[in-house]
Design a protein around this motif. Structure first.
Motif, mmCIF file in Angstrom:
data_model
loop_
_atom_site.group_PDB
_atom_site.id
_atom_site.type_symbol
_atom_site.label_atom_id
_atom_site.label_comp_id
_atom_site.label_asym_id
_atom_site.label_seq_id
_atom_site.Cartn_x
_atom_site.Cartn_y
_atom_site.Cartn_z
ATOM 1 N N LEU A 6 -79.044 35.804 87.827
ATOM 2 C CA LEU A 6 -78.533 37.048 87.027
ATOM 3 C C LEU A 6 -77.883 38.171 87.772
ATOM 4 N N CYS A 7 -77.751 38.198 89.105
ATOM 5 C CA CYS A 7 -77.155 39.183 90.038
ATOM 6 C C CYS A 7 -75.690 38.699 89.944
ATOM 7 N N VAL A 8 -75.364 37.333 89.814
ATOM 8 C CA VAL A 8 -74.148 36.972 90.013
ATOM 9 C C VAL A 8 -73.340 37.238 88.618
ATOM 10 N N ILE A 9 -74.158 36.905 87.423
ATOM 11 C CA ILE A 9 -73.712 37.176 85.874
ATOM 12 C C ILE A 9 -73.414 38.903 86.110
ATOM 13 N N CYS A 10 -74.459 39.646 86.599
ATOM 14 C CA CYS A 10 -74.221 41.089 86.344
ATOM 15 C C CYS A 10 -72.898 41.703 87.163
ATOM 16 N N LEU A 11 -72.780 40.933 88.348
ATOM 17 C CA LEU A 11 -71.309 41.332 88.953
ATOM 18 C C LEU A 11 -70.278 41.054 88.331
ATOM 19 N N LEU A 12 -70.261 39.649 87.740
ATOM 20 C CA LEU A 12 -69.161 39.205 86.909
ATOM 21 C C LEU A 12 -68.822 40.236 85.886
ATOM 22 N N VAL A 13 -69.747 40.700 85.281
ATOM 23 C CA VAL A 13 -69.600 41.592 83.972
ATOM 24 C C VAL A 13 -69.070 43.050 84.404
ATOM 25 N N ILE A 14 -69.611 43.656 85.600
ATOM 26 C CA ILE A 14 -69.344 44.767 86.221
ATOM 27 C C ILE A 14 -67.804 44.574 86.709
ATOM 28 N N GLY A 15 -67.288 43.522 87.117
ATOM 29 C CA GLY A 15 -65.995 43.244 87.643
ATOM 30 C C GLY A 15 -65.133 43.269 86.059
ATOM 31 N N TRP A 16 -65.560 42.612 85.183
ATOM 32 C CA TRP A 16 -65.018 42.744 83.953
ATOM 33 C C TRP A 16 -64.486 43.963 83.512
ATOM 34 N N LEU A 17 -65.769 44.657 83.263
ATOM 35 C CA LEU A 17 -65.589 46.167 82.935
ATOM 36 C C LEU A 17 -64.543 47.061 83.532
ATOM 37 N N LEU A 18 -64.543 46.992 84.981
ATOM 38 C CA LEU A 18 -63.772 47.835 85.871
ATOM 39 C C LEU A 18 -62.481 47.148 85.579
ATOM 40 N N VAL A 19 -62.043 45.956 85.468
ATOM 41 C CA VAL A 19 -60.598 45.685 85.312
ATOM 42 C C VAL A 19 -60.083 45.963 83.785
ATOM 43 N N SER A 20 -61.027 45.765 82.927
ATOM 44 C CA SER A 20 -60.650 46.080 81.331
ATOM 45 C C SER A 20 -60.441 47.571 81.330
ATOM 46 N N GLY A 21 -61.149 48.580 81.952
ATOM 47 C CA GLY A 21 -60.879 49.868 81.992
ATOM 48 C C GLY A 21 -59.570 50.362 82.693
ATOM 49 N N LYS A 22 -59.402 49.621 83.813
ATOM 50 C CA LYS A 22 -58.110 50.021 84.816
ATOM 51 C C LYS A 22 -56.973 49.577 84.073
ATOM 52 N N TYR A 23 -56.919 48.478 83.611
ATOM 53 C CA TYR A 23 -55.509 47.752 83.095
ATOM 54 C C TYR A 23 -55.268 48.149 81.659
ATOM 55 N N GLY A 24 -55.979 48.833 81.070
ATOM 56 C CA GLY A 24 -55.780 49.214 79.460
ATOM 57 C C GLY A 24 -56.121 48.191 78.584
ATOM 58 N N MET A 25 -57.233 47.411 78.770
ATOM 59 C CA MET A 25 -57.614 46.438 77.734
ATOM 60 C C MET A 25 -58.145 47.076 76.849
ATOM 61 N N ASN A 26 -58.641 48.277 76.548
ATOM 62 C CA ASN A 26 -59.283 49.168 75.683
ATOM 63 C C ASN A 26 -58.119 49.569 74.769
ATOM 64 N N GLU A 27 -58.614 49.769 73.614
ATOM 65 C CA GLU A 27 -57.733 50.204 72.503
ATOM 66 C C GLU A 27 -57.064 51.617 72.725
ATOM 67 N N ASP A 28 -55.442 51.582 72.719
ATOM 68 C CA ASP A 28 -54.713 52.675 72.784
ATOM 69 C C ASP A 28 -55.123 53.698 71.925
ATOM 70 N N SER A 29 -55.399 54.888 72.296
ATOM 71 C CA SER A 29 -55.648 55.783 71.261
ATOM 72 C C SER A 29 -54.761 56.983 70.960
ATOM 73 N N SER A 30 -53.418 56.513 71.583
ATOM 74 C CA SER A 30 -52.227 57.608 71.317
ATOM 75 C C SER A 30 -51.847 57.634 69.884
ATOM 76 N N TRP A 31 -52.167 56.625 68.910
ATOM 77 C CA TRP A 31 -51.758 56.694 67.464
ATOM 78 C C TRP A 31 -52.289 58.059 66.823
#
Length: 270
Positions: A6-31
């Motif tokens: 479970l610790c490994v899974i949590c670390l993977l999820v945290i890593g994915w959240l960090l990457v998605s936030g840093k590299y703009g995988m979230n929807e662009d709100s400029s529209w």
């Protein structure tokens, strides 16, 4: 590490959240910039309402925007914050149609200045409307959440009956997570003395209330499973009633982990 999957899974999820936030995988709100300083009409479900003596704030999700006879859909369940002078209390989850002026969210102009735009992004607010006017309110609503809202308002009324306004506002912050009526001088006093954390609902509140309730049910002879389910449900409802802030969410999750550990016969690893 291999013994703690479970610790490994949590670390993977945290890593994915960090990457998605840093590299703009979230929807662009400029529209949303196309609506700045323009009058629009939005329709969405009421998920939160904050009332004060000066204004009423409505938070809507599952929104659609009507502008110049064209309809637009807010992506990824983002919210719209609406400021209105209408002090009507609306039911949780009711479908509201509101018109207002779309406000541009300003970025900080100086280093160290409060970043309002980032603050709204964290709270998943994509658009802000000023001079809101409710055109229509649906009759259907979320019964459980509305019941919790009513309980919260009953607590606030009770605090005002047993204490003056200043002390009642402190109780609102400590027990209900409502800080909007808290006097800035009182808040600064808590901050200067290093005890501002007690004004936020966190692990201290959840652990004291939840574990006390759980142990009380166990002493009454109720099984671990039923007492754990009851305590978990009640503390989850308490978190929902207080708005599920970041610290509250973390505390409720860890309390549920504690209960789950007991059910599975595992050690609660602090």
């Amino acid at each position: 590490m291999t013994r703690r999957p479970l610790c490994v899974i949590c670390l993977l999820v945290i890593g994915w959240l960090l990457v998605s936030g840093k590299y703009g995988m979230n929807e662009d709100s400029s529209w949303t910039s196309r609506f700045y300083d323009k009058k629009v009409t939005v329709t969405g479900q009421l998920v939160k309402q904050e009332q004060s003596t000066t204004s009423n704030q409505l938070y809507l999700k599952n929104n659609s925007i009507l502008y110049q006879s064209k309809s637009y859909k807010i992506p990824n369940q983002k919210q719209i914050l609406i400021f209105t002078e209408d002090n009507t209390s609306y039911r949780a989850g009711s479908l509201l149609t509101v018109s207002g002026i779309c406000q541009e969210i300003q970025e900080p102009g100086n280093p160290g200045q409060f970043d309002l735009k980032k603050y709204y992004e964290i709270k998943e607010i994509q658009m802000v409307l000023n001079k809101g006017k409710v055109l229509n309110a649906g009759r259907t609503y979320w019964h459980i959440r509305q019941f919790l809202w009513d309980v919260r308002e009953r607590f606030k009324w009770t605090f005002l009956q047993i204490a003056n306004e200043e002390n009642a506002s402190v109780l609102d912050a400590m027990l209900l997570g409502d800080k909007k009526e808290l006097d800035p001088e009182v808040k600064k006093l808590y901050q200067d003395n290093g005890i501002a954390h007690i004004l936020a609902i966190s692990g201290l509140h959840i652990s004291m209330l939840g574990m006390a309730l759980h142990k009380l049910l166990r002493k009454l002879g109720i099984s671990w499973y039923l007492s754990g389910a009851a305590a978990g449900a009640i503390m989850s409802a308490y978190g929902l009633m207080t708005g599920f802030g970041v610290s509250t969410t973390r505390a409720v999750i860890m309390f549920l982990v504690y209960l789950l550990a007991g059910i599975l016969g595992r050690t609660y690893d602090i």
